[in-house]
Design an enzyme around this catalytic site. Structure first.
Site, mmCIF file in Angstrom:
data_model
loop_
_atom_site.group_PDB
_atom_site.id
_atom_site.type_symbol
_atom_site.label_atom_id
_atom_site.label_comp_id
_atom_site.label_asym_id
_atom_site.label_seq_id
_atom_site.Cartn_x
_atom_site.Cartn_y
_atom_site.Cartn_z
ATOM 1 C CG ASP A 247 -2.242 0.739 0.922
ATOM 2 O OD1 ASP A 247 -2.248 1.609 0.023
ATOM 3 O OD2 ASP A 247 -3.247 0.459 1.595
ATOM 4 C CD GLU A 459 -19.874 6.341 4.814
ATOM 5 O OE1 GLU A 459 -19.759 5.489 5.711
ATOM 6 O OE2 GLU A 459 -20.821 6.345 4.011
#
Length: 712
Positions: A247, A459
């Site tokens: 990542d 979110e």
């Protein structure tokens, strides 16, 4: 459709890749392990940027079809549809790539390595990135993940259409604010039953080309530097043949936050030696020093670069233009009428009807004079798109969809109602500055459609959400700001109130469930979302979506966010009654189940347990029923009955069909404490119907499910 990739072709590509690597200097090899890989002109290697996104459409690279967010597509419970979407996304990706290559554009988000799907388990509704996933259930996530990957990668014998990526391996679902230093401590049983199944399916069945490690640690090891995860499990046990990427910035976390190494050289050595081939970041530049210091063998880097070049060859990157069938895909397919029609259909199928008191829906526009539309998400484009999104040529908000549908026949009055999360819509105004307008709209309207919820600014991913909440996670499950107050104002008008929720996760809407006339969960429905919701509201389409997550009553019944044990989480392990259960969703028609017969009860000679049922549309409208099969074991410590099969059946009004359901032995297996899948002798319950077999689902639907008992 089974993936029939030519193994000999991969071996041929790998041999070619290895021959290229043998001609490289150490510096050249190291350069190819960075996501921004430079050209090596003397070897005919073009520059390539590995970072691209395709969560629900080609993202961040200009115009593309913006499909519903992943959590919305999960609500379709339709793996065939997910493959169609994946195929559409990869078609647009190839079309854009072909155009970009002709223009010499090798920038970020312009390659064919798509870092999607996100198959992490949405174990806690507070997690900001949960809407990127396919929900809380490992079986549903596995089926949808496999088929989306197959759609992305295609079925050509010799070439990948694009390279998909299963992420974030292996145990990752918040909190976002802690992800760079967090250690997800999890039992082998939970690993085997919850966190690993989707990854295993994507590797073994879909032959996914890429796996991305997670930011956090799992049981003490940073996921992007875990030899156990990346080599022993992924490659040696599951037979993964593609490449692993970190990542973005995750390797830097080893020494800066996880404190498992002392400096960048040690960090890159740990990652490379563990099996991480590609660095999303630039830390792998230290690999040269790691080799010089004896921390990494050059042969290890040779293997990583060979894997990376093999993936590029699988994409046809080293072939003459025209040899690859995907080279012929024209740019005109992007955002075409066909793509928009598919997008509308997917959006319609993702919508979940949660409440429909006295059959107020569908609305009949011939009986309406004025419709009131209120709420901060009613005319919001942000509420359509989720995150990791592309750019649509046209966005249709819910307000626009309703106005376009009713035309001049019905007057539509609109009020923003309130800010999405602040207590006023203007900085100079007083608190609740739209309340009077809401009262006025409601007084003049025959019916009120309130469009509330969240968007990806509330979110999302840490550092990406840019919100006033915490690092992208939700602090609670409540409607933010003054939304609840505005709904109370609408209720006080004594007009019918229909709530349309646009959100990427479960909300606590107990008052709304008790007081309002109808509730629709629309998720982040994509660029065609307004048209899809209007068609549902007025009965042009029949809702068929099912919840891929549990709607809880409050966060108080949830374990601590940082706790990764599954006990008390999701429908599989929860003990309290849900507000709206996983698998629940109403229709404008009704279905009945009958003529149930168990055809086989054992696994003798490798047979499957088979049963036959009849499903009938007992209402007055064509509909699609999602037949859900759950299996529960009479065993101490066993989870609640778990989803193990999905069948979709389309029925005209009054039509009935007989369905045969076969259940393989693996579906009855549970993991022991060592994480091994075993078939425990004992009594098993098979439930088949339109919902879970729990009491709350029976109360909400007014129906029982079929029940079989077998002893194995």
């Amino acid at each position: 459709m089974e993936v029939m990739r030519n193994q000999k072709k991969r071996e041929e590509y790998r041999a070619r890749a290895k021959a290229l690597v043998e001609q490289m200097t150490l510096e050249e090899k190291v350069s190819q392990t960075l996501y921004q890989s430079p050209a090596i002109e003397r070897l005919g290697i073009k520059a390539y940027n590995w970072w691209n996104e395709a969560l629900h459409g080609v993202a961040r690279a200009g115009t593309a079809t913006v499909f519903p967010q992943a959590i919305g597509m999960a609500a379709t419970f339709d793996e065939n549809l997910l493959e169609r979407v994946g195929d559409a996304v990869s078609t647009e990706a190839r079309a854009k790539f072909n155009m970009q290559q002709r223009g010499g554009d090798f920038d970020i988000y312009k390659g064919l390595t798509m870092w999607a799907p996100n198959i992490n388990i949405f174990r806690d509704p507070r997690w900001g990135r949960g809407h990127e996933t396919f929900g809380e259930d490992p079986y549903l996530t596995s089926r949808l993940g496999v088929r989306y990957i197959e759609g992305l990668q295609g079925h050509d014998e010799n070439y990948l259409k694009v390279a998909a990526c299963a992420k974030h391996f292996a145990v990752h679902s918040g909190p976002e604010s802690l992800r760079h230093s967090f250690d997800a401590v999890v039992s082998k049983k939970d690993l085997g039953e919850t966190y690993l199944p989707a990854f295993e399916a994507c590797v073994k069945e879909a032959k996914v080309e890429t796996v991305m490690g997670a930011y956090n640690r799992t049981n003490g090891e940073p996921c992007c530097g875990s030899y156990h995860l990346l080599t022993e499990l992924l490659r040696n046990t599951w037979g993964f043949a593609g490449h692993v990427t970190s990542d973005c910035g995750a390797i830097k976390d080893f020494h800066e936050h996880h404190m498992v190494t002392s400096n960048p050289v040690e960090s890159v050595a740990l990652a490379m030696n563990s099996g991480c081939d590609l660095n999303c970041g630039n830390l792998y530049l230290y690999l040269k020093q790691a080799v010089e210091q004896g921390l990494v063998k050059e042969e290890c880097i040779d293997e990583a670069v060979t894997r990376l070049l093999t993936s590029r060859m699988m994409l046809g990157a080293f072939e003459k233009t025209g040899n690859n069938p995907y080279d012929a895909i024209p740019y005109t397919i992007v955002d075409s009428p066909e793509m928009r029609q598919l997008n509308l259909s997917v959006s319609e199928q993702s919508i979940v009807l949660l409440k429909n008191n006295n059959h107020i829906l569908p609305l009949d526009k011939t009986k309406l004079h004025t419709i009131g539309v209120i709420g901060p998400n009613a005319n919001s484009r942000n509420a359509l798109i989720g995150n990791y999104e592309g750019t649509a040529s046209r966005y249709v908000t819910v307000l626009e969809g309703i106005m376009d549908y009713v035309g001049d026949d019905v007057r539509v009055l609109y009020s923003e109602g309130c800010h999405l999360y602040k207590d006023r819509t203007s900085g100079l105004a007083m608190r609740n500055d739209r309340e009077a307008e809401v009262r006025g709209v409601c007084e003049e309207s025959d019916v009120v459609i309130a469009v509330m919820g969240l968007d990806a600014t509330l979110e999302g991913e840490e550092g990406d959400a840019g919100n006033e909440y915490g690092s992208g996670d939700k602090p609670n499950l409540n409607l933010p700001g003054l939304q609840h107050d505005i709904l109370k104002v609408a209720k006080e008008s004594n007009k019918p109130v229909i709530l349309v929720l646009l959100s990427g996760s479960a909300m606590s809407i107990a008052w709304e469930e008790d007081q309002l006339d109808a509730i629709i969960e629309g998720w982040y429905p994509g660029a065609q979302g307004g048209n899809a919701i209007a068609r549902i509201l007025f009965g042009e389409a029949n809702p068929q979506g099912k919840l891929p997550v549990t709607f809880y009553r409050s966060t108080e019944e949830l374990p601590a966010f940082e706790e990764y044990s599954m006990w008390g989480r999701t429908y599989r392990y929860m003990e309290n009654e849900a507000l709206f259960p996983f698998g629940f969703g109403l229709s404008y028609t009704t279905f009945s189940y009958g003529n149930a017969k168990l055809l086989s009860e054992t696994f003798e000679d490798g047979q499957e347990i088979r049963c036959k049922i009849c499903v009938k549309n007992t209402g007055g409208m064509k509909g699609i029923e999602t037949i859900q099969t759950y299996i529960g074991a009479e065993l101490e410590g066993a989870p609640n009955p778990q989803l193990k099969r999905i069948d979709k059946v389309s029925l005209l009004a009054g039509e009935e069909k007989t369905i045969e359901i076969s259940l393989k032995k693996e579906l009855f297996m549970l993991c022991n404490e060592a994480g091994e899948k075993v078939l425990n002798p004992g009594v098993y319950h098979i439930y088949i119907g339109g919902s879970q077999p729990d009491a709350r689902s029976r109360k909400l639907t007014g129906q029982d499910v079929l029940h079989f008992i077998v002893r194995l």
